[in-house]
Write an enzyme that holds these catalytic residues in place. Structure first.
Site, PDB file in Angstrom:
ATOM      1  N   ASN A 190     -10.365  -0.216  -0.941  1.00 16.92           N
ATOM      2  CA  ASN A 190      -8.917  -0.242  -0.722  1.00 16.92           C
ATOM      3  C   ASN A 190      -8.255  -0.870  -1.943  1.00 16.92           C
ATOM      4  O   ASN A 190      -8.414  -2.062  -2.204  1.00 16.92           O
ATOM      5  CB  ASN A 190      -8.603  -1.047   0.538  1.00 16.92           C
ATOM      6  CG  ASN A 190      -7.110  -1.085   0.860  1.00 16.92           C
ATOM      7  OD1 ASN A 190      -6.268  -0.839   0.004  1.00 16.92           O
ATOM      8  ND2 ASN A 190      -6.786  -1.408   2.099  1.00 16.92           N
ATOM      9  N   HIS A 241      -3.216   6.903   1.954  1.00 19.46           N
ATOM     10  CA  HIS A 241      -3.666   5.587   1.507  1.00 19.46           C
ATOM     11  C   HIS A 241      -5.120   5.403   1.895  1.00 19.46           C
ATOM     12  O   HIS A 241      -5.509   5.627   3.051  1.00 19.46           O
ATOM     13  CB  HIS A 241      -2.798   4.501   2.147  1.00 19.46           C
ATOM     14  CG  HIS A 241      -3.341   3.124   1.967  1.00 19.46           C
ATOM     15  ND1 HIS A 241      -3.840   2.669   0.762  1.00 19.46           N
ATOM     16  CD2 HIS A 241      -3.477   2.091   2.840  1.00 19.46           C
ATOM     17  CE1 HIS A 241      -4.254   1.428   0.906  1.00 19.46           C
ATOM     18  NE2 HIS A 241      -4.051   1.046   2.154  1.00 19.46           N
ATOM     19  N   CYS A 282       0.794  -1.235   0.000  1.00 19.24           N
ATOM     20  CA  CYS A 282       0.000   0.000   0.000  1.00 19.24           C
ATOM     21  C   CYS A 282       0.821   1.277   0.000  1.00 19.24           C
ATOM     22  O   CYS A 282       0.276   2.360  -0.241  1.00 19.24           O
ATOM     23  CB  CYS A 282      -0.961  -0.007   1.183  1.00 19.24           C
ATOM     24  SG  CYS A 282      -2.002  -1.489   1.234  1.00 19.24           S
TER      25      CYS A 282
END
Length: 317
Positions: free
Chosen positions: A272, A241, A116
């Protein structure tokens, strides 16, 4: 021998791509024991995009890259970096496949996998390459098909994951418009977020990740500002993020965000997307006309490894 070195790099263009298939929380209710209210309360996610049979990590990367190249007014680059945990093949790497499909002349091509935080790591490598004089123009892409490593029977993770890609073009600049990176890792949390097995499956220790995000992320994001030599007064956009709204909002508050700061909340409609999440959110807002030209954005990613990274970038004027 003296090698001329540019002072720094600048962000020239942004692009993104998302699959056409929308999966809502009500769709997830049909797969596992959960409901829309539970998902919204714990993650902030309302819906996410899932790859169709026509989509993969490479095709999404190429689509996002084309938008970024057009936005930048650039047709060729000499460096391509793809950040991904879900590359379609080990060899050739994703960057080589992207380069071939875009018809570039002879760029250096590499993939990186820091999950990520991958996009921020990739921007740092591109920026450093330009500063060193070994590249003039770089294409940096985050692209993920997390749906293909998701356990759709695990309600703790399947409500989170999604697919998409984001890209930026960087070029040599006489001015410093991308700050030095602040990056690092937490070795004791190396197994907190993993994609492993045959076939590979995503899993995480959500409690440990949340604890780190709520207790340590502010300090690391502050270190990004310090490395850039700026304060929150100099920042216009917070691009974190897109892991969970319950992480994004406390992080922004901990940094002292005010009403004038634009805090990107793309997780609500994109889920996500790991390495793609920051460039995807940034590009969507940019092309929607929601970001100030020439404004400064704080990029900050964290995740598998356990890694973190961030920098301050100036948006195109």
């Amino acid at each position: 021998m003296t090698i001329p070195t540019p002072r720094g790099s600048a962000l020239l263009g942004l692009g993104h791509f998302q699959p056409s298939h929308v999966m809502t929380n009500h769709d997830i209710e049909k797969l596992v024991d959960t409901n829309d209210e539970w998902i919204r309360t714990r993650t902030g996610i309302i819906e996410r995009r899932i790859a169709t049979d026509a989509d993969d990590t490479t095709t999404m990367a190429v689509a996002a890259a084309k938008m970024a190249l057009e936005d930048a007014g650039v047709s060729d680059v000499d460096l391509v970096i793809v950040a991904s945990t879900t590359s379609d093949t080990r060899s050739p790497n994703g960057a080589a496949r992207v380069s071939a499909q875009l018809g570039f002349t002879r760029p250096a091509v590499l993939d990186i996998n820091t999950a990520c935080s991958g996009f921020e790591y990739a921007v740092a490598l591109a920026d450093q390459s330009i500063r060193a004089g070994v590249a003039e123009t770089a294409l940096v892409i985050g692209s993920e098909t997390l749906s293909r490593v998701t356990d759709w029977t695990d309600r703790a993770t399947c409500v989170l994951t999604a697919d998409g890609a984001g890209a930026v073009v960087l070029g040599a600049s006489a001015e410093l418009k991308v700050s030095p990176v602040h990056w690092g890792s937490v070795p004791g949390m190396a197994d907190a977020v993993v994609v492993e097995g045959n076939p590979p499956v995503f899993s995480q220790n959500g409690r440990n990740v949340m604890r780190w995000a709520l207790t340590a992320s502010v300090k690391e994001a502050q270190a990004v500002l310090a490395k850039a030599g700026v304060t929150m007064d100099d920042i216009d956009v917070l691009a974190f993020h897109q892991a969970n709204l319950r992480i994004i909002e406390p992080l922004a508050k901990g940094l002292g965000a005010t009403e004038r700061h634009i805090v990107l909340h793309d997780v609500e409609y994109s889920g996500n997307t790991s390495a793609a999440s920051v460039p995807l959110a940034l590009s969507k807002a940019w092309h929607a006309g929601e970001l100030p030209r020439g404004g400064r954005a704080l990029l900050f990613g964290f995740g598998g490894g356990f890694t973190f990274a961030g920098q301050v970038v100036e948006l195109p004027a």
